[in-house]
Design a protein around this motif. Structure first.
Motif, short mmCIF file in Angstrom:
data_model
loop_
_atom_site.label_atom_id
_atom_site.label_comp_id
_atom_site.label_asym_id
_atom_site.label_seq_id
_atom_site.Cartn_x
_atom_site.Cartn_y
_atom_site.Cartn_z
N VAL A 246 -59.99 -8.04 36.88
CA VAL A 246 -61.13 -7.46 36.17
C VAL A 246 -61.77 -8.48 35.25
CG1 VAL A 246 -61.84 -5.71 34.48
CG2 VAL A 246 -60.31 -5.08 36.35
N GLU A 247 -60.94 -9.30 34.60
CA GLU A 247 -61.49 -10.37 33.76
C GLU A 247 -62.37 -11.32 34.59
OE1 GLU A 247 -61.16 -11.05 30.41
OE2 GLU A 247 -60.07 -9.19 30.07
N ALA A 248 -61.93 -11.62 35.80
CA ALA A 248 -62.71 -12.51 36.67
C ALA A 248 -64.02 -11.86 37.10
CB ALA A 248 -61.88 -12.89 37.90
N LEU A 249 -63.96 -10.57 37.46
CA LEU A 249 -65.15 -9.87 37.94
C LEU A 249 -66.17 -9.63 36.83
CD1 LEU A 249 -63.50 -7.17 40.25
CD2 LEU A 249 -64.61 -9.30 40.94
N THR A 250 -65.70 -9.49 35.59
CA THR A 250 -66.60 -9.22 34.47
C THR A 250 -66.95 -10.51 33.73
OG1 THR A 250 -64.66 -8.64 33.10
CG2 THR A 250 -65.81 -6.84 34.21
N SER A 251 -66.05 -11.00 32.90
CA SER A 251 -66.34 -12.19 32.10
C SER A 251 -66.50 -13.44 32.96
CB SER A 251 -65.23 -12.41 31.07
OG SER A 251 -65.19 -11.35 30.15
N GLY A 252 -65.66 -13.58 33.98
CA GLY A 252 -65.74 -14.77 34.82
C GLY A 252 -67.08 -14.89 35.51
N LEU A 253 -67.50 -13.83 36.21
CA LEU A 253 -68.78 -13.87 36.91
C LEU A 253 -69.96 -13.87 35.94
CD1 LEU A 253 -68.16 -11.49 39.97
CD2 LEU A 253 -68.17 -13.99 39.92
N ALA A 254 -69.75 -13.32 34.75
CA ALA A 254 -70.82 -13.32 33.74
C ALA A 254 -71.00 -14.71 33.13
CB ALA A 254 -70.50 -12.31 32.64
#
Length: 353
Positions: A246-254
């Motif tokens: 979830v960190e990758a999908l949210t903050s990472g991609l952001a």
């Protein structure tokens, strides 16, 4: 004792009036009130009207921006990135979902990433509006300013419960609605037990020294405790991995998150909307999912269970009941809102007779 029930429209009126007095434009106020009420009607009471006093406080301090628009950082048709500039997370999430639902009418899928927005409430509350359109929706959220969950094997909190939600149409036998944290429980649930002076149902937490405990007082403030990843002491490595995803999908991609050390209650959000007509087809999706969900519900229940449910069944049954018979608010919600109503001379909602 007979439960006090309220007409949904009456509660939306009340919530909208409070938020409007707090500084949100009326249209945004109504959207926030509607999503919070959806959470209450679906049984997610920690993320319903219980959040209103906190939201009003955030508006008062300026931590939630009252007016303005998001900044579009990227827009490639199928992928969109917004900086929310700390505007209402509920409003921006609804806006992104509405735009995505329009865009997938002419293309198979659309991905929105929202960063630097305020709290988005209950993820499941967004799903009915999407599945009613015949769309598949995946939604995930993290708060890069929060530290509540330690990595599996560790004892220092590092990230947030990082919920994942999904809505999948299944025809007359559906839908399938998922909403789970990647931790054993949500921070709001721990806070609820703490406020009532009750122990947790199980050892869902670690204390400052890394010892398992069911004492909610070790969490928050200076307690130093953490919430265990989903799977707990034995299989928490699975929840830990999902939390990092979830960190990758949210903050990472952001491209913006914990490394920036942001301040203030907020969220980064991943939204994926899929139109099944461009794949196997809406009817085929509903047939397959409808068949499977029916088989799940017809599965013989084991001892201690009256029946087998599909994720979302209880929430949707409760929602249907409250829409028909009136909404029951959890105790303590209206007393917490009464000072705000008195401050702005807003009438409290009238219960159904």
């Amino acid at each position: 004792m007979k439960e006090t029930r309220y007409e949904p429209k009456e509660l939306i009126r009340f919530g909208t009036a409070l938020l409007q007095k707090g500084g949100l434009p009326v249209e945004r106020s109504q959207i926030v009130a509607e999503v919070l009420l959806e959470a209450d009607m679906m049984g997610h009471v920690t993320h319903g009207f219980q959040l209103l006093p906190q939201y009003l406080g955030e508006l008062e301090t300026g931590s939630m921006r009252k007016r303005g628009n998001e900044k579009v950082l990227q827009d490639h048709g199928t992928t969109v990135l917004w900086d929310g500039k700390r505007l209402s997370g509920i409003y921006l999430t609804c806006k992104a979902l509405q735009e995505a639902a329009q865009r997938v009418q002419t293309q198979p899928l659309v991905l929105y990433i929202l960063r630097n927005i305020h709290h988005i409430g209950c993820l499941a509350a967004y799903m009915p509006r999407m599945v009613e359109k015949g769309l598949v929706c995946l939604l995930a959220s993290s708060d890069p300013s929060g530290r509540m969950v330690a990595p599996f094997g560790g004892k220092v909190p590092l990230y947030t419960p990082n919920p994942i939600a999904a809505g999948v149409p299944a025809g007359k036998d559906g839908p399938f609605i998922l909403d789970i944290s990647t931790s054993v429980t949500a921070a709001g649930v721990v806070g609820r037990y703490k406020s009532k002076g009750k122990k947790l149902p199980a050892a869902w937490l670690l204390d400052r020294e890394g010892n398992p405990t069911d004492d909610p007082t070790v969490f928050g403030g200076n307690g130093g405790g953490t919430i265990l990843p989903l799977g707990g002491l034995d299989a928490g490595y699975k929840g830990y991995a999902l939390g990092l995803l979830v960190e990758a999908l949210t903050s990472g991609l952001a491209g913006w998150g914990r490394s920036k050390d942001p301040k203030g209650w907020g969220a980064n959000v991943f939204i994926l909307v899929i139109n099944p007509k461009y794949l196997g087809g809406k009817k085929a999706l509903e047939r397959e999912m409808g068949w499977l969900l029916t088989q799940c519900r017809n599965n013989p229940p084991r001892k201690g269970f009256d029946r087998v449910r599909v994720p979302g069944d209880r929430a949707l049954e409760l929602r249907k009941s409250m829409l028909k018979e009136g909404v029951v608010l959890d105790e303590g919600i209206l007393p917490a809102l009464e000072p705000w109503a008195r401050k702005w001379n807003i009438p409290l909602p009238k219960p159904l007779s």
